[in-house]
Enzyme design. Structure first.
Site, mmCIF file in Angstrom:
data_model
loop_
_atom_site.group_PDB
_atom_site.id
_atom_site.type_symbol
_atom_site.label_atom_id
_atom_site.label_comp_id
_atom_site.label_asym_id
_atom_site.label_seq_id
_atom_site.Cartn_x
_atom_site.Cartn_y
_atom_site.Cartn_z
ATOM 1 N N ASN A 45 51.167 38.715 43.686
ATOM 2 C CA ASN A 45 52.451 38.129 43.284
ATOM 3 C C ASN A 45 52.779 36.844 44.043
ATOM 4 O O ASN A 45 52.259 36.648 45.132
ATOM 5 C CB ASN A 45 53.570 39.145 43.558
ATOM 6 C CG ASN A 45 53.818 40.064 42.383
ATOM 7 O OD1 ASN A 45 53.770 39.643 41.246
ATOM 8 N ND2 ASN A 45 54.109 41.326 42.681
ATOM 9 N N ALA B 229 41.704 45.081 50.110
ATOM 10 C CA ALA B 229 41.415 46.523 50.148
ATOM 11 C C ALA B 229 42.647 47.286 50.623
ATOM 12 O O ALA B 229 42.551 48.303 51.280
ATOM 13 C CB ALA B 229 40.230 46.786 51.071
ATOM 14 N N GLY B 230 43.820 46.746 50.280
ATOM 15 C CA GLY B 230 45.068 47.407 50.687
ATOM 16 C C GLY B 230 45.385 48.568 49.750
ATOM 17 O O GLY B 230 44.486 49.268 49.276
ATOM 18 N N GLN B 231 46.680 48.728 49.480
ATOM 19 C CA GLN B 231 47.118 49.875 48.663
ATOM 20 C C GLN B 231 46.548 49.821 47.248
ATOM 21 O O GLN B 231 46.022 50.808 46.747
ATOM 22 C CB GLN B 231 48.654 49.892 48.595
ATOM 23 C CG GLN B 231 49.335 50.101 49.937
ATOM 24 C CD GLN B 231 49.245 51.537 50.381
ATOM 25 O OE1 GLN B 231 48.162 52.062 50.606
ATOM 26 N NE2 GLN B 231 50.388 52.183 50.519
ATOM 27 N N ARG C 198 55.868 51.031 32.341
ATOM 28 C CA ARG C 198 57.137 51.484 32.948
ATOM 29 C C ARG C 198 58.190 51.694 31.865
ATOM 30 O O ARG C 198 58.898 52.709 31.851
ATOM 31 C CB ARG C 198 57.638 50.420 33.947
ATOM 32 C CG ARG C 198 56.870 50.440 35.246
ATOM 33 C CD ARG C 198 57.365 49.362 36.217
ATOM 34 N NE ARG C 198 56.700 49.552 37.504
ATOM 35 C CZ ARG C 198 56.453 48.574 38.366
ATOM 36 N NH1 ARG C 198 56.820 47.320 38.092
ATOM 37 N NH2 ARG C 198 55.871 48.830 39.519
ATOM 38 N N ARG D 179 55.933 42.863 48.690
ATOM 39 C CA ARG D 179 57.355 42.681 49.008
ATOM 40 C C ARG D 179 57.856 43.694 50.021
ATOM 41 O O ARG D 179 57.338 44.799 50.112
ATOM 42 C CB ARG D 179 58.185 42.909 47.741
ATOM 43 C CG ARG D 179 58.117 41.785 46.798
ATOM 44 C CD ARG D 179 59.163 41.956 45.739
ATOM 45 N NE ARG D 179 58.763 42.813 44.641
ATOM 46 C CZ ARG D 179 59.581 43.171 43.661
ATOM 47 N NH1 ARG D 179 60.845 42.779 43.686
ATOM 48 N NH2 ARG D 179 59.150 43.923 42.679
ATOM 49 N N HIS E 20 56.312 37.861 34.923
ATOM 50 C CA HIS E 20 56.456 39.141 35.631
ATOM 51 C C HIS E 20 57.567 38.974 36.650
ATOM 52 O O HIS E 20 57.350 38.620 37.791
ATOM 53 C CB HIS E 20 55.132 39.474 36.329
ATOM 54 C CG HIS E 20 55.169 40.781 37.062
ATOM 55 N ND1 HIS E 20 55.519 41.968 36.466
ATOM 56 C CD2 HIS E 20 54.890 41.090 38.350
ATOM 57 C CE1 HIS E 20 55.450 42.938 37.355
ATOM 58 N NE2 HIS E 20 55.077 42.431 38.501
ATOM 59 N N ASP F 160 37.868 42.734 52.254
ATOM 60 C CA ASP F 160 39.162 42.444 52.894
ATOM 61 C C ASP F 160 38.899 41.644 54.163
ATOM 62 O O ASP F 160 37.827 41.781 54.776
ATOM 63 C CB ASP F 160 39.907 43.739 53.252
ATOM 64 C CG ASP F 160 41.417 43.539 53.354
ATOM 65 O OD1 ASP F 160 42.146 44.007 52.461
ATOM 66 O OD2 ASP F 160 41.874 42.884 54.324
HETATM 67 P P1 A3D Z 1 48.574 45.487 50.690
HETATM 68 O O1 A3D Z 1 48.436 46.967 50.772
HETATM 69 O O2 A3D Z 1 49.273 44.770 51.792
HETATM 70 O O3 A3D Z 1 47.095 44.876 50.524
HETATM 71 C C1 A3D Z 1 46.835 43.508 50.531
HETATM 72 C C2 A3D Z 1 45.556 43.301 51.281
HETATM 73 O O4 A3D Z 1 45.199 41.916 51.216
HETATM 74 C C3 A3D Z 1 45.622 43.659 52.780
HETATM 75 O O5 A3D Z 1 44.702 44.694 53.085
HETATM 76 C C4 A3D Z 1 45.251 42.364 53.503
HETATM 77 O O6 A3D Z 1 44.454 42.560 54.669
HETATM 78 C C5 A3D Z 1 44.476 41.642 52.412
HETATM 79 N N1 A3D Z 1 44.404 40.192 52.620
HETATM 80 C C6 A3D Z 1 45.336 39.365 53.149
HETATM 81 N N2 A3D Z 1 44.833 38.114 53.202
HETATM 82 C C7 A3D Z 1 43.607 38.151 52.658
HETATM 83 C C8 A3D Z 1 42.627 37.170 52.417
HETATM 84 N N3 A3D Z 1 42.819 35.885 52.738
HETATM 85 N N4 A3D Z 1 41.460 37.566 51.850
HETATM 86 C C9 A3D Z 1 41.236 38.872 51.535
HETATM 87 N N5 A3D Z 1 42.139 39.839 51.751
HETATM 88 C C10 A3D Z 1 43.315 39.484 52.297
HETATM 89 O O7 A3D Z 1 49.285 45.055 49.315
HETATM 90 P P2 A3D Z 1 49.192 45.790 47.881
HETATM 91 O O8 A3D Z 1 47.790 46.152 47.624
HETATM 92 O O9 A3D Z 1 50.263 46.797 47.794
HETATM 93 O O10 A3D Z 1 49.640 44.569 46.932
HETATM 94 C C11 A3D Z 1 48.822 43.433 46.794
HETATM 95 C C12 A3D Z 1 49.516 42.350 46.001
HETATM 96 O O11 A3D Z 1 49.782 42.814 44.662
HETATM 97 C C13 A3D Z 1 50.874 41.892 46.555
HETATM 98 O O12 A3D Z 1 50.984 40.494 46.439
HETATM 99 C C14 A3D Z 1 51.874 42.578 45.614
HETATM 100 O O13 A3D Z 1 53.105 41.890 45.548
HETATM 101 C C15 A3D Z 1 51.129 42.502 44.309
HETATM 102 N N6 A3D Z 1 51.583 43.431 43.262
HETATM 103 C C16 A3D Z 1 51.588 42.949 41.996
HETATM 104 C C17 A3D Z 1 51.984 43.748 40.955
HETATM 105 C C18 A3D Z 1 52.000 43.206 39.563
HETATM 106 O O14 A3D Z 1 52.347 43.911 38.647
HETATM 107 C C19 A3D Z 1 51.594 41.834 39.316
HETATM 108 C C20 A3D Z 1 52.395 45.069 41.216
HETATM 109 C C21 A3D Z 1 52.370 45.531 42.519
HETATM 110 C C22 A3D Z 1 51.961 44.697 43.553
#
Ligand code: A3D
Length: 318
Positions: A119, A9-11, A150, A81, A174, A32
């Site tokens: 990722n 439930a992050g970004q 993009r 990242r 990717h 989350d």
């Molecule tokens: P972020 O806002 O940190 O959210 C991730 C969430 O995962 C956090 O709220 C954590 O509490 C939660 N979390 C951690 N461990 C667990 C678990 N074991 N079970 C359930 N929840 C957990 O990150 P984000 O939302 O910005 O990005 C999430 C992922 O997407 C990252 O790995 C990024 O690198 C990836 N991402 C991929 C792309 C692609 O195009 C593939 C693009 C952008 C980001």
């Protein structure tokens, strides 16, 4: 109403929940490990329903039982990242998280269509399929739609042509080795090569745009300083969920399991697929020019190498 569970439930997870509600696509469970984060975002979005006029149910939780019998699961659980990091640097930590998520969903939603966003995408989606043992056509990775979007945006901005009038897609893993398919890129109906030939698009500018697309994620990571892109990744994930839930049979570039297509066996990698109510219904094999083929193979090699690194971390992934 169908049910979509968002693991993380992050970004991206929060943006996914918001978009799904605005589009009235399905009821949402926002999961989350940080329970307060999931509950707080769910409540905040639900409180916009009177203004926005949607009537979907949004629940925050840290209990997998609440995700039971989901039609779609979108996974963003993991670590994003930081500036200077590559996606591959996230492998060890996100592999561990994806194992926990797999354990959480495999008995509760065995029939779900699962979209992975965490990722490093191609390897994490492979691991997710191994850990859950779900059918390959029901486990897919989101990346190609974002990379393509993009690329189209940068072309649109430079050429002054609406994004809706540009057709293209990006293949491969990717990462820095993704391949923009120039032979399948059309600007207002014209092949992009024609614009290069008549000087409307300078070759060095096109190379710059391709490179900017490859580094599209890193450019945003650098600006944000904390975290990575989330609006465009969430939009891309929702497009896949929508095509599945509404059987739209859209052709979308996604990380799909290859079983001989493109001469690749037993590997998840970005290719055009048809997504309908049976999940990934077909892998579309398009003709590649010798250069595209060479670049695609390079991309495959880097995905394979990273998968070998994953096996070193967890030998059960063999
Ligand atoms: P972020 O806002 O940190 O959210 C991730 C969430 O995962 C956090 O709220 C954590 O509490 C939660 N979390 C951690 N461990 C667990 C678990 N074991 N079970 C359930 N929840 C957990 O990150 P984000 O939302 O910005 O990005 C999430 C992922 O997407 C990252 O790995 C990024 O690198 C990836 N991402 C991929 C792309 C692609 O195009 C593939 C693009 C952008 C980001």
């Amino acid at each position: 109403m169908k049910k979509i569970s968002l693991i993380g439930a992050g970004q991206i997870g929060g943006t996914l929940a918001h978009l799904i509600a605005l589009k009235k696509l399905a009821n949402v469970v926002l999961f989350d490990v940080s329970e307060g984060l999931a509950k707080g975002k769910a409540l905040d979005i639900a409180q916009s329903s009177a203004v926005e006029g949607f009537n979907v149910n949004i629940k925050g939780t840290s209990n997998y039982e609440d995700t039971k019998d989901s039609d779609v699961i979108i996974i963003t659980a993991g670590v994003p990242r930081k500036p200077g990091m590559s996606r591959d640097d996230l492998l060890a930590i996100n592999l561990k998280i994806i194992k926990q998520v797999s354990d959480g969903i495999k008995t509760t939603s065995p029939k779900a269509f699962v979209i992975c966003i965490t990722n490093p995408l191609d390897v994490i989606v492979s691991a997710l399929q191994k850990y859950t043992n779900f059918k390959h056509n029901k486990v897919v990775g989101m990346a190609g739609i974002l990379d393509t979007s993009r690329f189209i945006f940068f072309l649109s901005e430079h050429l002054g042509v609406e994004t809706s009038k540009i057709k293209s897609f990006v293949l491969g893993g990717h990462g820095d080795s993704m391949v923009a398919m120039l032979n399948h890129t059309y600007i207002d109906g014209k092949p992009i090569s024609e614009l290069v030939k008549n000087g409307k698009l300078k070759k060095d500018k096109l190379d710059f745009i391709i490179n900017r697309t490859k580094n599209g994620g890193a450019e945003i990571v650098k600006f944000l300083e904390k975290g990575s892109a989330f609006y465009a990744p969430a939009s891309s994930g929702v497009e896949m969920a929508d095509s599945y839930l509404n059987n739209r049979k859209k052709q979308l570039p996604c990380a799909a399991f290859l079983n001989g297509e493109y001469g690749v066996k037993s590997l998840y990698v970005g290719v055009p697929v048809i997504i309908g109510s049976n999940g990934v219904e077909k892998v579309i094999e398009i003709d590649l020019s010798p250069t595209e083929k060479e670049n695609f193979n390079k991309s495959i090699d880097s995905v394979k190498k990273l998968y070998e690194a994953a096996i070193k971390i967890d030998p059960t992934l063999k």
